[in-house]
Scaffold this motif. Structure first.
Motif, PDB file in Angstrom:
ATOM      1  N   LYS A  55       0.811  -1.222   0.000  1.00 62.46           N
ATOM      2  CA  LYS A  55       0.000   0.000   0.000  1.00 62.46           C
ATOM      3  C   LYS A  55       0.849   1.278   0.000  1.00 62.46           C
ATOM      4  N   PRO A  56       1.970   1.349   0.737  1.00 62.78           N
ATOM      5  CA  PRO A  56       2.780   2.571   0.688  1.00 62.78           C
ATOM      6  C   PRO A  56       3.340   2.883  -0.706  1.00 62.78           C
ATOM      7  N   PHE A  57       3.444   1.871  -1.564  1.00 57.08           N
ATOM      8  CA  PHE A  57       4.015   2.065  -2.895  1.00 57.08           C
ATOM      9  C   PHE A  57       2.956   2.231  -3.978  1.00 57.08           C
ATOM     10  N   LEU A  58       1.687   2.311  -3.590  1.00 60.73           N
ATOM     11  CA  LEU A  58       0.606   2.402  -4.569  1.00 60.73           C
ATOM     12  C   LEU A  58       0.743   3.642  -5.452  1.00 60.73           C
ATOM     13  N   GLY A  59       1.036   4.779  -4.850  1.00 60.60           N
ATOM     14  CA  GLY A  59       1.218   6.009  -5.631  1.00 60.60           C
ATOM     15  C   GLY A  59       2.357   5.887  -6.618  1.00 60.60           C
ATOM     16  N   LEU A  60       3.442   5.277  -6.191  1.00 66.82           N
ATOM     17  CA  LEU A  60       4.593   5.097  -7.079  1.00 66.82           C
ATOM     18  C   LEU A  60       4.253   4.181  -8.246  1.00 66.82           C
ATOM     19  N   LEU A  61       3.455   3.151  -7.998  1.00 70.14           N
ATOM     20  CA  LEU A  61       3.039   2.258  -9.074  1.00 70.14           C
ATOM     21  C   LEU A  61       2.171   2.996 -10.093  1.00 70.14           C
ATOM     22  N   ILE A  62       1.253   3.814  -9.595  1.00 65.75           N
ATOM     23  CA  ILE A  62       0.379   4.564 -10.504  1.00 65.75           C
ATOM     24  C   ILE A  62       1.188   5.576 -11.298  1.00 65.75           C
ATOM     25  N   PHE A  63       2.021   6.359 -10.616  1.00 67.07           N
ATOM     26  CA  PHE A  63       2.800   7.375 -11.312  1.00 67.07           C
ATOM     27  C   PHE A  63       3.895   6.753 -12.173  1.00 67.07           C
TER      28      PHE A  63
END
Length: 92
Positions: A9-17
């Motif tokens: 979950k902490p890396f969700l933004g990085l995956l999207i971007f």
């Protein structure tokens, strides 16, 4: 399954971007006239490398997730600006 998702979950933004970054890089390659076969080969190699880093480095990187997300977002911002500069220069 839910605990598996909670770990990443902490890396969700990085995956999207990261997906947005791929689009920016593809646009930059089109503008610069890159050979699509070389770009595809390099992309596949880097995806495999990134997968290996993700599998083996996730446990170590969890405590640095905020830093990693900031650096990834900053890289996306810089690449976006760099991909637009030739077009802006061409239009002016």
């Amino acid at each position: 399954m839910v605990s598996f998702i909670e770990e990443y979950k902490p890396f969700l933004g990085l995956l999207i971007f990261g997906n947005i970054e791929n689009l920016v890089l593809a646009a930059q390659g089109v503008i610069e006239g890159a050979d699509p076969f070389i770009v595809a080969g390099a992309s596949i190699c880097l995806v495999i490398l990134w997968q290996l880093i993700g599998v083996f480095g996730t446990k170590v990187a969890m405590k640095y997730s905020r830093h990693i997300e900031f650096i990834g977002g900053f890289a996306i911002f810089v690449l976006g600006i760099l991909s637009m500069l030739p077009l802006i220069y061409y239009l002016i």
